[in-house]
Design a protein around this motif. Structure first.
Motif, PDB file in Angstrom:
ATOM      1  N   GLY A   1       0.819  -1.200   0.000  1.00 20.55           N
ATOM      2  CA  GLY A   1       0.000   0.000   0.000  1.00 20.55           C
ATOM      3  C   GLY A   1       0.858   1.256   0.000  1.00 20.55           C
ATOM      4  N   LEU A   2       1.890   1.257   0.800  1.00 19.71           N
ATOM      5  CA  LEU A   2       2.754   2.439   0.895  1.00 19.71           C
ATOM      6  C   LEU A   2       3.515   2.674  -0.404  1.00 19.71           C
ATOM      7  CD1 LEU A   2       4.218   2.495   4.491  1.00 19.71           C
ATOM      8  CD2 LEU A   2       2.830   4.211   3.341  1.00 19.71           C
ATOM      9  N   LEU A   3       3.763   1.612  -1.161  1.00 20.50           N
ATOM     10  CA  LEU A   3       4.451   1.803  -2.439  1.00 20.50           C
ATOM     11  C   LEU A   3       3.577   2.625  -3.388  1.00 20.50           C
ATOM     12  CD1 LEU A   3       6.077  -1.667  -3.181  1.00 20.50           C
ATOM     13  CD2 LEU A   3       7.201   0.464  -2.584  1.00 20.50           C
ATOM     14  N   ARG A   4       2.270   2.563  -3.162  1.00 21.05           N
ATOM     15  CA  ARG A   4       1.362   3.249  -4.088  1.00 21.05           C
ATOM     16  C   ARG A   4       1.056   4.664  -3.647  1.00 21.05           C
ATOM     17  NH1 ARG A   4      -3.563  -0.155  -3.877  1.00 21.05           N
ATOM     18  NH2 ARG A   4      -4.342   1.485  -5.227  1.00 21.05           N
ATOM     19  N   MET A   5       1.365   5.019  -2.436  1.00 19.53           N
ATOM     20  CA  MET A   5       1.081   6.385  -1.987  1.00 19.53           C
ATOM     21  C   MET A   5       2.199   6.847  -1.063  1.00 19.53           C
ATOM     22  SD  MET A   5      -2.115   7.817   0.228  1.00 19.53           S
ATOM     23  CE  MET A   5      -3.342   7.393  -1.001  1.00 19.53           C
ATOM     24  N   VAL A   6       2.899   7.867  -1.479  1.00 21.34           N
ATOM     25  CA  VAL A   6       4.013   8.362  -0.692  1.00 21.34           C
ATOM     26  C   VAL A   6       3.487   9.282   0.402  1.00 21.34           C
ATOM     27  CG1 VAL A   6       6.193   9.585  -0.755  1.00 21.34           C
ATOM     28  CG2 VAL A   6       5.438   8.265  -2.743  1.00 21.34           C
ATOM     29  N   GLY A   7       4.005   9.145   1.582  1.00 18.48           N
ATOM     30  CA  GLY A   7       3.657  10.057   2.656  1.00 18.48           C
ATOM     31  C   GLY A   7       2.235   9.898   3.142  1.00 18.48           C
TER      32      GLY A   7
ATOM     33  N   LYS B   1      12.330  -3.237  10.281  1.00 19.79           N
ATOM     34  CA  LYS B   1      12.920  -4.025   9.207  1.00 19.79           C
ATOM     35  C   LYS B   1      13.471  -3.162   8.086  1.00 19.79           C
ATOM     36  CE  LYS B   1      10.218  -8.162  10.089  1.00 19.79           C
ATOM     37  NZ  LYS B   1       8.985  -8.907   9.813  1.00 19.79           N
ATOM     38  N   GLU B   2      13.482  -1.860   8.282  1.00 19.88           N
ATOM     39  CA  GLU B   2      14.076  -0.931   7.320  1.00 19.88           C
ATOM     40  C   GLU B   2      13.366  -0.982   5.975  1.00 19.88           C
ATOM     41  OE1 GLU B   2      18.247  -1.547   7.133  1.00 19.88           O
ATOM     42  OE2 GLU B   2      18.526  -1.405   9.299  1.00 19.88           O
ATOM     43  N   LEU B   3      12.044  -1.109   6.033  1.00 17.63           N
ATOM     44  CA  LEU B   3      11.282  -1.086   4.790  1.00 17.63           C
ATOM     45  C   LEU B   3      10.471   0.190   4.631  1.00 17.63           C
ATOM     46  CD1 LEU B   3       9.965  -4.739   4.481  1.00 17.63           C
ATOM     47  CD2 LEU B   3      11.626  -3.569   3.058  1.00 17.63           C
ATOM     48  N   VAL B   4      10.254   0.924   5.719  1.00 17.52           N
ATOM     49  CA  VAL B   4       9.557   2.201   5.601  1.00 17.52           C
ATOM     50  C   VAL B   4      10.285   3.239   6.462  1.00 17.52           C
ATOM     51  CG1 VAL B   4       7.404   0.878   5.504  1.00 17.52           C
ATOM     52  CG2 VAL B   4       7.944   2.168   7.535  1.00 17.52           C
ATOM     53  N   SER B   5      10.081   4.493   6.062  1.00 15.00           N
ATOM     54  CA  SER B   5      10.628   5.594   6.844  1.00 15.00           C
ATOM     55  C   SER B   5       9.473   6.439   7.373  1.00 15.00           C
ATOM     56  CB  SER B   5      11.566   6.434   5.992  1.00 15.00           C
ATOM     57  OG  SER B   5      10.947   6.776   4.774  1.00 15.00           O
ATOM     58  N   VAL B   6       9.733   7.161   8.433  1.00 10.84           N
ATOM     59  CA  VAL B   6       8.685   7.904   9.130  1.00 10.84           C
ATOM     60  C   VAL B   6       8.981   9.392   9.034  1.00 10.84           C
ATOM     61  CG1 VAL B   6       7.279   7.743  11.186  1.00 10.84           C
ATOM     62  CG2 VAL B   6       9.111   6.109  10.815  1.00 10.84           C
ATOM     63  N   SER B   7       7.942  10.201   9.009  1.00  8.52           N
ATOM     64  CA  SER B   7       8.145  11.648   9.045  1.00  8.52           C
ATOM     65  C   SER B   7       7.884  12.155  10.445  1.00  8.52           C
ATOM     66  CB  SER B   7       7.212  12.344   8.068  1.00  8.52           C
ATOM     67  OG  SER B   7       5.948  12.523   8.669  1.00  8.52           O
ATOM     68  N   HIS B   8       8.508  13.259  10.755  1.00  2.25           N
ATOM     69  CA  HIS B   8       8.347  13.842  12.097  1.00  2.25           C
ATOM     70  C   HIS B   8       7.286  14.917  12.077  1.00  2.25           C
ATOM     71  CE1 HIS B   8      12.292  12.563  14.225  1.00  2.25           C
ATOM     72  NE2 HIS B   8      11.467  11.569  14.001  1.00  2.25           N
ATOM     73  N   THR B   9       6.099  14.549  11.752  1.00  2.00           N
ATOM     74  CA  THR B   9       4.988  15.501  11.751  1.00  2.00           C
ATOM     75  C   THR B   9       3.889  14.937  12.627  1.00  2.00           C
ATOM     76  OG1 THR B   9       4.108  14.379   9.817  1.00  2.00           O
ATOM     77  CG2 THR B   9       5.447  16.344   9.427  1.00  2.00           C
TER      78      THR B   9
ATOM     79  N   GLU C   1       7.369  19.587   2.961  1.00  2.00           N
ATOM     80  CA  GLU C   1       7.440  20.053   4.331  1.00  2.00           C
ATOM     81  C   GLU C   1       7.691  18.916   5.317  1.00  2.00           C
ATOM     82  OE1 GLU C   1       7.772  22.988   5.430  1.00  2.00           O
ATOM     83  OE2 GLU C   1       7.614  23.779   3.402  1.00  2.00           O
ATOM     84  N   LEU C   2       7.776  17.708   4.782  1.00  2.00           N
ATOM     85  CA  LEU C   2       7.944  16.569   5.680  1.00  2.00           C
ATOM     86  C   LEU C   2       9.411  16.335   6.026  1.00  2.00           C
ATOM     87  CD1 LEU C   2       5.445  13.999   4.190  1.00  2.00           C
ATOM     88  CD2 LEU C   2       5.117  15.677   6.010  1.00  2.00           C
TER      89      LEU C   2
ATOM     90  N   SER D   1      15.051  15.865   4.634  1.00  2.00           N
ATOM     91  CA  SER D   1      13.928  16.732   4.320  1.00  2.00           C
ATOM     92  C   SER D   1      14.233  17.685   3.185  1.00  2.00           C
ATOM     93  CB  SER D   1      13.517  17.534   5.547  1.00  2.00           C
ATOM     94  OG  SER D   1      12.389  18.311   5.243  1.00  2.00           O
ATOM     95  N   ASP D   2      13.172  18.037   2.437  1.00  2.00           N
ATOM     96  CA  ASP D   2      13.190  19.141   1.489  1.00  2.00           C
ATOM     97  C   ASP D   2      12.684  20.413   2.149  1.00  2.00           C
ATOM     98  OD1 ASP D   2      13.501  16.912   0.042  1.00  2.00           O
ATOM     99  OD2 ASP D   2      11.852  17.238  -1.346  1.00  2.00           O
ATOM    100  N   SER D   3      12.235  20.294   3.392  1.00  2.00           N
ATOM    101  CA  SER D   3      11.521  21.425   3.977  1.00  2.00           C
ATOM    102  C   SER D   3      12.451  22.620   4.127  1.00  2.00           C
ATOM    103  CB  SER D   3      10.969  21.032   5.348  1.00  2.00           C
ATOM    104  OG  SER D   3      11.788  21.505   6.377  1.00  2.00           O
ATOM    105  N   VAL D   4      11.903  23.811   3.835  1.00  2.00           N
ATOM    106  CA  VAL D   4      12.697  25.028   3.925  1.00  2.00           C
ATOM    107  C   VAL D   4      13.152  25.252   5.351  1.00  2.00           C
ATOM    108  CG1 VAL D   4      11.734  26.155   1.910  1.00  2.00           C
ATOM    109  CG2 VAL D   4      10.554  26.352   4.104  1.00  2.00           C
ATOM    110  N   GLY D   5      12.315  24.860   6.279  1.00  2.00           N
ATOM    111  CA  GLY D   5      12.677  25.052   7.680  1.00  2.00           C
ATOM    112  C   GLY D   5      13.969  24.344   8.034  1.00  2.00           C
ATOM    113  N   LEU D   6      14.027  23.071   7.762  1.00  2.00           N
ATOM    114  CA  LEU D   6      15.223  22.325   8.130  1.00  2.00           C
ATOM    115  C   LEU D   6      16.428  22.784   7.322  1.00  2.00           C
ATOM    116  CD1 LEU D   6      16.097  20.010  10.018  1.00  2.00           C
ATOM    117  CD2 LEU D   6      15.987  18.510   8.037  1.00  2.00           C
TER     118      LEU D   6
END
Lengths: 263, 263
Positions: free
Chosen positions: A30-36, A63-71, B119-120, B238-243
DNA sequence: ACCTTGTTGTTATGATAACAACAACATTTA
DNA sequence: TAAATGTTGTTGTTATCATAACAACAAGGT
């Protein structure tokens, strides 16, 4: 907001054997089809229950297959497939390596009781296993190698193994048809059975593309290569005098028969 | 009649990740230690309940890890470890290949919503993943690359990636110590921080072998390479301008600081 | 301020399936 | 008969699957 488009089962099975669970596979796809995507979006496109998404994502990050955003809310992104699968395979190959080392140590100190060992008849499954067994037989040959096999089997699976036969060993083989020149390294004897193959009693009993063969080394070790109806190859191998005798007689009969038919 | 000598747990785990169950692993290991064992003997040396031995042996034969003899009672033998593990890995690699093909197809038709994507801030785990992300950044650089990293990290993990930076891009980097000649391909500016490193306030704050770094490409994309206490590397990207702004300011400060310290 | 509304993240709990462990039985071999 | 072999069925255990309910929080409207 995409539908949880259904995923082909074989893909799920493949990913499972790489160490993922069904949910992990679905979420990753699923994540491969939608980024973020947020956790809720992951739930929507993957079809896995929303509550299950969180632990599954944790494991995928581990397992190093996905990355997380800090939002807030957190958003998740998949590592590209080539990189991701490489990550999984690296782990598995590491396991294979360490397992092999440990198993080899165990294997080396095994007891060779040979308790009536030479009377056993083994069945071996898998073409690779059969071929290594054959290679061992050839390599250990001291006096003679005799083989009778269908041409297809001979060319595709056996010919390359003949190199391991020591120089001094006499090699004879019989096949039903042979195109191309004779391999020159051996003293060999080709008995074309083409004529025999056309007789009705022969063709009705043997399937056209059946791959089978009989191998005899030093008149003591024998291997019967057969193929089930499912096309999976299997073989009988033995040091037993009984089977060796049977095979000797069998091959001798075939050779006489072939000579008679040729004339 | 050997005791079911206990098996190291990590070996069992490794074999499990190759697709075996606990019993399958135990039986296979047991068979490695005794050639031509009967089902009961397998039960004795492996510690697996006698009744469970039969289905387990069936599965192992199916997986081409053991061969069977045609006697009564049946006797079983293990395929040597190198061959056996190769059989298992062949299956897994086949799965990996087909999975990769299917996932690539899915990955290519993904939607790039870019919904606030720039922004992520992403966190990436695993050195390999971080390095490919860095390589992507370098490859797509158009004007400038700035990096500030510990020498260890630079030499061992980053240096080989610098080749992918286009010729026209200006590269500046700062590290605390540099042995050996300067890489010649770039316009680069090395500011040795050796003097700074000896100050107590510096050494007490930074661990001696800490691997960390800050990377900035075109003043817009930034990556922070850090290392947890467990030694597992992770990174923020990140691409975010902030970071990007933060990192620009950070690197500029460092460089001014370094220049002042050198004088 | 208060109360809805909706979303995020967490926790608990039952259902299912595969595996592990045991007991009992039928069959063969000596 | 006695011993060993092979089979069957039941039960315990674990990990995953699946659902529901709950708490925390923000946005918006009375």
């Amino acid at each position: 907001m995409k539908a949880p488009r259904d995923v082909p089962t074989p893909l799920l099975e493949s990913l499972k054997s790489l160490g993922l669970t069904k949910y992990e596979a679905l979420v990753y796809i699923g994540l491969l089809r939608m980024v973020g995507a947020t956790a809720t979006e992951v739930h929507e496109i993957s079809g896995v229950p929303r509550a299950s998404v969180y632990p599954v994502l944790d494991r995928l990050v581990q397992k190093e297959l996905v990355s997380v955003s800090h939002t807030t809310p957190k958003r998740f992104g998949a590592i590209p497939p080539d990189q991701g699968i490489e990550n999984l395979m690296r782990r598995i190959e590491g396991d294979a390596e360490s397992a092999q080392a440990a198993l080899d140590a165990i294997y080396r100190e095994r007891r060779l009781d040979n308790r009536g060992d030479q009377e056993l008849i083994w069945t071996i499954y898998g073409e690779e296993n059969i071929r290594t067994c054959l290679a061992d037989m050839f390599r250990s040959a001291e006096r003679s190698v005799e083989l009778f096999a269908t041409g297809d089997l001979l060319r595709r699976s056996v010919l390359s193994l003949l190199d391991s036969i020591p120089e001094s060993v006499q090699v004879e083989f019989v096949t039903e048809r042979w195109t191309g020149e004779q391999p020159s390294r051996f003293h060999l004897q080709v008995l074309p059975l083409a004529a025999l193959c056309e007789t009705p009693s022969f063709t009705e009993r043997m399937l056209p593309y059946e791959r089978s063969g009989v191998f005899l080394v030093d008149d003591t070790r024998a291997l019967l290569w057969m193929e089930g109806v499912d096309g999976q190859p299997s073989a009988l191998y033995s040091d037993s005098v009984g089977l060796a005798l049977f095979v000797r007689r069998h091959i001798a009969t075939i050779m006489e028969w072939a000579k008679a038919a040729v004339q």
